[in-house]
Design an enzyme around this catalytic site. Structure first.
Site, PDB file in Angstrom:
ATOM      1  N   LYS A 103       0.801  -1.229   0.000  1.00 61.23           N
ATOM      2  CA  LYS A 103       0.000   0.000   0.000  1.00 61.23           C
ATOM      3  C   LYS A 103       0.838   1.286   0.000  1.00 61.23           C
ATOM      4  O   LYS A 103       0.349   2.327  -0.437  1.00 61.23           O
ATOM      5  CB  LYS A 103      -0.966   0.002   1.184  1.00 61.23           C
ATOM      6  N   ASP A 130      -9.884   2.807   2.025  1.00 64.62           N
ATOM      7  CA  ASP A 130      -9.921   2.177   3.352  1.00 64.62           C
ATOM      8  C   ASP A 130     -10.455   3.144   4.409  1.00 64.62           C
ATOM      9  O   ASP A 130     -11.355   2.808   5.177  1.00 64.62           O
ATOM     10  CB  ASP A 130      -8.521   1.711   3.779  1.00 64.62           C
ATOM     11  N   ALA A 162      -0.877   0.406  14.656  1.00 66.23           N
ATOM     12  CA  ALA A 162      -0.286   1.536  13.922  1.00 66.23           C
ATOM     13  C   ALA A 162       0.163   1.121  12.523  1.00 66.23           C
ATOM     14  O   ALA A 162       1.065   1.727  11.957  1.00 66.23           O
ATOM     15  CB  ALA A 162       0.883   2.125  14.706  1.00 66.23           C
ATOM     16  N   GLY A 196      -0.899  -0.101   8.335  1.00 69.40           N
ATOM     17  CA  GLY A 196      -1.490   0.609   7.208  1.00 69.40           C
ATOM     18  C   GLY A 196      -2.950   0.949   7.399  1.00 69.40           C
ATOM     19  O   GLY A 196      -3.395   2.059   7.081  1.00 69.40           O
ATOM     20  N   ALA A 197      -3.723   0.005   7.948  1.00 69.22           N
ATOM     21  CA  ALA A 197      -5.152   0.268   8.163  1.00 69.22           C
ATOM     22  C   ALA A 197      -5.352   1.340   9.221  1.00 69.22           C
ATOM     23  O   ALA A 197      -6.189   2.239   9.071  1.00 69.22           O
ATOM     24  CB  ALA A 197      -5.870  -1.020   8.577  1.00 69.22           C
ATOM     25  N   ILE A 254     -11.617  -4.553  12.901  1.00 69.23           N
ATOM     26  CA  ILE A 254     -11.649  -4.540  11.434  1.00 69.23           C
ATOM     27  C   ILE A 254     -11.389  -5.922  10.829  1.00 69.23           C
ATOM     28  O   ILE A 254     -11.451  -6.094   9.615  1.00 69.23           O
ATOM     29  CB  ILE A 254     -10.695  -3.492  10.833  1.00 69.23           C
TER      30      ILE A 254
END
Length: 278
Positions: A70, A106, A132, A134-135, A219
């Site tokens: 990403k 996202d 902490a 990417g999401a 998530i």
């Protein structure tokens, strides 16, 4: 009479076999009678550039980007959406000729999902984000860009979490501090992989001090009910798993590629059927 050429889309990542993105996108293409197909393409970190070039040469019109690409994908783009640029990560690429433009669905997808469980005064909510990666980056940056000021982050390593809150009034907490003060939050969000199928019996944080007024969000969508969410139910909390975020981010990608809105209920039903539950 000429047949309409097949429009091709994909998700790239490593690992990728577990992805349900092909299932939900292909279900929508079928429902809408579109001549299109969506694949899962395994791309290792060291082969990102040649594989992306190959996708373009093969006629793909767009693709999703998942772990671990990403951030690295940004260096291969011709243009990046300002919102994705602010987040610092891209999960959706639109191909126009040989030109690539990157977006991040996202963060906006999660924000839409969160409104389902916390529709009122979200901007005033006191929120704790666990993790902490990417999401978490997409979620925290979206919160800050939307004007949510009371955002705290806790992570096992402080350095990455500090970067998320840079330039904001958000708080960085140790896991111990977050656990001790869990009852003060309106929303607690797990963005880590702790609780996934490979680690079913673990939780990202102790819920001893969790209180019923807090919304608990994870998530993760496989399993549909993590141990963290089960503990939220036991405390009387409203909970949400990762399915709404997953389908909202996918729907936004679908719209960027096709200009059409997919059937969210079909996406949700497809995910739940694949995972064997609700």
């Amino acid at each position: 009479m000429f047949e309409q050429p097949l429009s091709k889309y994909a998700v790239i990542g490593d690992p990728i076999t577990q992805s349900l993105s092909p299932d939900i996108h292909n279900a929508c293409f079928h429902q809408m009678e579109m001549e299109a197909n969506y694949d899962a393409v395994h791309v290792r970190k060291e082969e990102l550039a040649p594989k992306v070039k190959s996708l373009i040469q093969s006629g793909y019109k767009g693709f999703n980007v998942t772990i671990p690409h990403k951030v690295d994908i940004i260096g291969l783009l011709d243009e990046i959406d300002p919102f994705a640029d602010a987040i610092g990560a891209v999960n959706t690429v639109v191909v126009e000729g040989s030109s690539l433009k990157g977006y991040n669905t996202d963060g906006p997808g999660f924000y839409q999902a969160l409104l389902q469980v916390h529709p009122f005064n979200l901007k005033e909510a006191n929120i704790l984000v666990i993790g902490a990666g990417g999401a978490a980056r997409a979620i925290v940056k979206t919160f800050l860009l939307k004007g949510i000021k009371k955002v705290s982050v806790t992570n096992r390593t402080a350095g990455k979490a500090e970067q998320l809150l840079e330039g904001s009034s958000g708080l960085l907490l140790s896991l111990e501090e977050a656990e001790a003060n869990l009852g003060q939050y309106d929303i607690v969000i797990n963005t880590t992989p702790i609780g996934m199928v490979q680690n079913l019996h673990a939780t990202p944080i102790s819920t001893e001090h969790l209180e019923s007024h807090t919304d608990v969000v994870d998530i993760i969508y496989n399993p549909l009910m993590t141990k963290f969410l089960k503990q939220g139910v036991e405390k009387g909390c409203t909970i949400q798993n990762g399915v709404p975020m997953f389908i909202y981010q996918a729907a936004l990608s679908f719209e960027l590629w096709t200009g059409m809105k997919p059937d969210l209920s079909l996406m949700k039903k497809t995910v739940e059927q694949k995972l064997g539950g609700k």
